[in-house]
Design a protein around this motif. Structure first.
Motif, mmCIF file in Angstrom:
data_model
loop_
_atom_site.group_PDB
_atom_site.id
_atom_site.type_symbol
_atom_site.label_atom_id
_atom_site.label_comp_id
_atom_site.label_asym_id
_atom_site.label_seq_id
_atom_site.Cartn_x
_atom_site.Cartn_y
_atom_site.Cartn_z
ATOM 1 N N HIS A 135 -2.244 7.818 -3.350
ATOM 2 C CA HIS A 135 -0.768 7.574 -4.111
ATOM 3 C C HIS A 135 -1.936 7.451 -6.005
ATOM 4 C CE1 HIS A 135 4.012 7.665 -5.128
ATOM 5 N NE2 HIS A 135 3.226 7.641 -5.710
ATOM 6 N N THR A 136 -2.768 7.065 -6.204
ATOM 7 C CA THR A 136 -3.713 6.856 -6.933
ATOM 8 C C THR A 136 -3.882 7.351 -7.710
ATOM 9 O OG1 THR A 136 -4.310 4.413 -6.115
ATOM 10 C CG2 THR A 136 -5.335 5.768 -7.974
ATOM 11 N N HIS A 161 -0.547 9.231 -9.854
ATOM 12 C CA HIS A 161 -0.669 8.627 -11.213
ATOM 13 C C HIS A 161 -1.284 8.986 -11.636
ATOM 14 C CE1 HIS A 161 1.456 5.525 -9.354
ATOM 15 N NE2 HIS A 161 1.459 5.064 -8.366
ATOM 16 N N GLY A 192 0.829 5.703 3.512
ATOM 17 C CA GLY A 192 -0.339 5.699 3.932
ATOM 18 C C GLY A 192 -1.429 4.517 3.224
ATOM 19 N N LEU A 193 -0.876 3.655 2.562
ATOM 20 C CA LEU A 193 -1.116 2.344 2.751
ATOM 21 C C LEU A 193 -0.772 1.233 3.111
ATOM 22 C CD1 LEU A 193 -2.765 2.615 0.057
ATOM 23 C CD2 LEU A 193 -3.017 0.983 -0.593
ATOM 24 N N ASP A 251 10.212 -0.122 4.687
ATOM 25 C CA ASP A 251 10.034 0.907 3.989
ATOM 26 C C ASP A 251 11.754 1.990 4.448
ATOM 27 O OD1 ASP A 251 9.181 3.695 3.092
ATOM 28 O OD2 ASP A 251 7.025 2.497 3.629
ATOM 29 N N LYS A 280 9.302 7.078 9.364
ATOM 30 C CA LYS A 280 8.849 5.677 8.368
ATOM 31 C C LYS A 280 9.123 4.419 9.560
ATOM 32 C CE LYS A 280 7.728 7.022 4.362
ATOM 33 N NZ LYS A 280 7.848 7.344 3.064
ATOM 34 N N VAL A 306 2.781 -2.814 -1.036
ATOM 35 C CA VAL A 306 2.284 -1.288 -1.146
ATOM 36 C C VAL A 306 3.304 -0.293 -1.561
ATOM 37 C CG1 VAL A 306 -0.274 -2.132 -0.226
ATOM 38 C CG2 VAL A 306 2.238 -1.057 2.007
ATOM 39 N N VAL A 359 -0.118 -4.708 -4.483
ATOM 40 C CA VAL A 359 -1.228 -4.287 -4.556
ATOM 41 C C VAL A 359 -0.325 -2.309 -5.046
ATOM 42 C CG1 VAL A 359 -2.401 -2.282 -3.161
ATOM 43 C CG2 VAL A 359 -2.353 -5.238 -2.158
ATOM 44 N N LEU A 411 1.023 0.236 -7.774
ATOM 45 C CA LEU A 411 0.446 0.458 -9.129
ATOM 46 C C LEU A 411 1.585 1.069 -9.736
ATOM 47 C CD1 LEU A 411 -3.180 0.428 -9.365
ATOM 48 C CD2 LEU A 411 -1.609 -1.482 -10.265
ATOM 49 N N SER A 454 -4.775 -7.488 -5.676
ATOM 50 C CA SER A 454 -5.545 -7.344 -5.077
ATOM 51 C C SER A 454 -5.917 -5.970 -5.146
ATOM 52 C CB SER A 454 -5.781 -7.222 -3.349
ATOM 53 O OG SER A 454 -6.821 -6.946 -2.677
ATOM 54 N N VAL A 463 -8.635 -2.618 -4.597
ATOM 55 C CA VAL A 463 -9.161 -2.844 -3.372
ATOM 56 C C VAL A 463 -11.333 -3.231 -2.818
ATOM 57 C CG1 VAL A 463 -9.295 0.143 -3.638
ATOM 58 C CG2 VAL A 463 -11.363 -1.188 -5.835
ATOM 59 N N ARG A 485 -0.747 9.628 6.222
ATOM 60 C CA ARG A 485 -1.481 10.002 4.880
ATOM 61 C C ARG A 485 -1.687 11.439 5.321
ATOM 62 N NH1 ARG A 485 -2.123 7.353 0.572
ATOM 63 N NH2 ARG A 485 -4.546 6.300 0.514
HETATM 64 O O1 8ID Z 1 -6.577 -1.258 -5.228
HETATM 65 C C1 8ID Z 1 -5.424 -1.431 -5.274
HETATM 66 N N1 8ID Z 1 -3.998 -1.760 -5.784
HETATM 67 C C2 8ID Z 1 -5.323 0.398 -4.696
HETATM 68 C C3 8ID Z 1 -5.305 0.604 -4.137
HETATM 69 C C4 8ID Z 1 -4.925 2.339 -3.419
HETATM 70 C C5 8ID Z 1 -3.868 2.685 -3.828
HETATM 71 C C6 8ID Z 1 -3.723 -0.046 -5.417
HETATM 72 N N2 8ID Z 1 -2.970 1.504 -4.764
HETATM 73 C C7 8ID Z 1 -1.505 2.173 -4.935
HETATM 74 C C8 8ID Z 1 -0.923 3.309 -5.210
HETATM 75 O O2 8ID Z 1 -1.819 4.262 -6.834
HETATM 76 C C9 8ID Z 1 -0.112 3.390 -5.065
HETATM 77 O O3 8ID Z 1 0.774 3.158 -6.025
HETATM 78 O O4 8ID Z 1 -0.681 1.789 -3.822
HETATM 79 C C10 8ID Z 1 0.396 1.995 -4.348
HETATM 80 C C11 8ID Z 1 0.899 3.031 -2.380
HETATM 81 O O5 8ID Z 1 -0.535 3.907 -2.570
HETATM 82 P P1 8ID Z 1 -0.132 4.838 -0.988
HETATM 83 O O6 8ID Z 1 -0.228 3.834 0.157
HETATM 84 O O7 8ID Z 1 -1.138 6.021 -0.986
HETATM 85 O O8 8ID Z 1 1.446 6.141 -1.161
HETATM 86 P P2 8ID Z 1 2.560 6.392 -0.273
HETATM 87 O O9 8ID Z 1 1.466 6.895 0.606
HETATM 88 O O10 8ID Z 1 3.602 7.165 -1.396
HETATM 89 O O11 8ID Z 1 3.709 5.096 0.260
HETATM 90 C C12 8ID Z 1 4.400 4.265 -0.099
HETATM 91 C C13 8ID Z 1 5.607 4.035 0.611
HETATM 92 O O12 8ID Z 1 6.902 2.923 -0.573
HETATM 93 C C14 8ID Z 1 7.758 3.184 -0.013
HETATM 94 C C15 8ID Z 1 7.925 4.834 0.151
HETATM 95 O O13 8ID Z 1 8.425 5.439 0.995
HETATM 96 C C16 8ID Z 1 6.022 5.123 0.902
HETATM 97 O O14 8ID Z 1 6.257 4.572 2.169
HETATM 98 N N3 8ID Z 1 8.461 2.625 -0.920
HETATM 99 C C17 8ID Z 1 9.005 2.970 -2.184
HETATM 100 I I1 8ID Z 1 8.260 4.595 -2.942
HETATM 101 N N4 8ID Z 1 10.246 2.381 -1.877
HETATM 102 C C18 8ID Z 1 10.157 1.041 -1.618
HETATM 103 C C19 8ID Z 1 11.091 0.513 -1.679
HETATM 104 N N5 8ID Z 1 12.112 0.513 -2.496
HETATM 105 C C20 8ID Z 1 9.409 1.616 -0.587
HETATM 106 N N6 8ID Z 1 9.656 0.945 0.753
HETATM 107 C C21 8ID Z 1 10.008 -0.518 0.514
HETATM 108 N N7 8ID Z 1 11.134 -0.562 0.009
#
Ligand code: 8ID
Ligand code: ZN
Ligand code: ZN
Length: 348
Positions: free
Chosen positions: A45-46, A49, A182-183, A202, A207, A246, A269, A271, A294, A296, A341
């Motif tokens: 997801h990054t 962004h 993904g995370l 989620d 899911k 996440v 985590v 963002l 936190s 990476v 993912r």
């Molecule tokens: O180092 C870090 N802090 C880091 C590293 C990698 C990724 C941070 N990230 C950040 C990304 O930039 C992004 O903001 O973590 C976030 C999640 O990345 P991802 O896992 O790659 O995104 P995704 O696959 O889209 O998963 C997000 C999930 O959140 C759920 C969605 O349904 C999805 O499954 N979600 C949402 I949007 N709203 C929600 C809610 N209200 C929710 N789950 C529960 N309640």
């Protein structure tokens, strides 16, 4: 090994602009870099962004995104001693840091103010050939499935480090907010492997199904549950001891400060653009909770996260599509429709 002069890449000129799948030159590694023939790259997801320009940190432009790249070393600079041609290597978010500031000195390399970031300040893994700093590139054991290991390079490392940051003990409850993404889908498995009881939050049946198949215990569907805070507290007899956020939802992040157990730890985590985490000062004090960021993981966290994968303790729930389909992956991701993912095959 013959290295072509040009290659296919997914590249954009402006944030939010058209993502072009086209031929671009193959980059030449600097003396300290390796050139990796990227076979597969996860879509984090990054990356979305970065393309949208969501954060108060400029990307390079034009930009080739991607920071979950797995492939084979095909060339190296003359100062590189830790990789040989033919080795498996991974491109991760942190591509380089100064190695001499107070943060680098204590192994917190991702927190370096001069960090170089793959798919953000350095062209990343959405291309067939990418350069990577040899110090920061991940070592991947030969024979590893390169499509399946790709998501470990960011998502896996990140959630593994976030779980360490939560400092929980086996048998305690951890909530993963965003558990089907993904995370989240990797966090569920790392948490289980650490002996934790996993609560997933989620939306949607797909899911929930994935969450249960990965060993998750309690699933709360935020799209169907009226009072998420009470539902989580009841299911965990007082709230989870830790929460790994996440999701990409500011409301879900603030909510986690409410349902976390007294003395518990909220780990940030995800963002979302412009997000603020709200915590009532009264509750924060009376419950004596902690909120920690936190980011990476460092080289050691990376090696450990890959080791969990290599030992079969975590599996990547992936769907493979072609590199040329990146824009449609972003569309699904924006809509929250991705279960697990997506991984791009750079040959298509
Ligand atoms: O180092 C870090 N802090 C880091 C590293 C990698 C990724 C941070 N990230 C950040 C990304 O930039 C992004 O903001 O973590 C976030 C999640 O990345 P991802 O896992 O790659 O995104 P995704 O696959 O889209 O998963 C997000 C999930 O959140 C759920 C969605 O349904 C999805 O499954 N979600 C949402 I949007 N709203 C929600 C809610 N209200 C929710 N789950 C529960 N309640
Ligand atoms: Zn990432
Ligand atoms: Zn530094």
């Amino acid at each position: 090994m013959s290295i072509p002069k040009t290659q296919k890449a997914a590249i954009f000129e402006t944030n939010g602009g058209k993502i072009e799948y086209k031929d671009i030159p193959v980059p030449t590694p600097k003396p300290t870099e390796i050139l990796i023939n990227v076979k597969y790259s996860g879509v984090c997801h990054t990356d979305l962004h970065a393309w949208k320009g969501d954060w108060p940190l400029d990307t390079k432009l034009p930009l080739v995104g991607g920071h979950e790249g797995a492939g084979i070393v095909v060339a190296k600079g003359d100062q590189v001693t830790n990789f040989e041609i033919g080795d498996y290597a991974g491109i991760k978010w942190l591509n380089g840091s100064c190695m001499s500031c107070e943060f680098c000195q204590q192994g917190a390399e991702p927190n370096c103010p001069d960090a170089d970031l793959s798919g953000y300040t350095h062209d990343g893994s959405f291309q067939q050939y990418a350069t990577a700093d040899a110090v920061q590139a991940a070592k991947i054991p030969k024979g590893t499935d390169l499509a399946e290991v790709a998501p470990i390079l960011c998502a896996g490392v990140t959630v593994y480090k976030a779980l360490k940051t939560a400092a929980l003990t086996p048998g305690q409850f951890v909530a993963i907010s965003g558990a089907g993404g993904g995370l989240g889908s990797l966090a569920v498995q790392y948490a289980k492997a650490m002996g934790l009881r996993v609560v997933g939050i989620d939306g949607g049946e797909d899911k929930e199904k994935l969450f249960k198949s990965l060993g998750g215990e309690i699933f709360i569907d935020f799209t169907k549950t009226k009072d998420v805070v009470t539902a989580i507290q009841e299911a965990t007899n007082g709230g989870p001891h830790g929460v790994i956020n996440v999701s990409v939802s500011p409301a879900a992040i603030s909510q986690s400060c409410k349902y976390v157990r007294t003395l518990g730890t909220v780990v940030l985590v995800g963002l979302p653009a412009g997000a603020v985490c709200e915590s009532s000062v009264f509750e924060h004090v009376i419950k004596s909770i902690q909120i920690k960021g936190s980011y990476v993981g460092n080289r050691q966290d990376t090696a450990e996260a890959i080791d969990f994968f290599s030992r079969g303790l975590v599996k990547s729930p992936i769907k493979i599509v072609g590199l040329s389909e990146l824009d449609s992956v972003y569309k699904l991701m924006e809509e929250g429709k991705i279960v697990g993912r997506y991984v791009l095959d750079t040959s298509k």
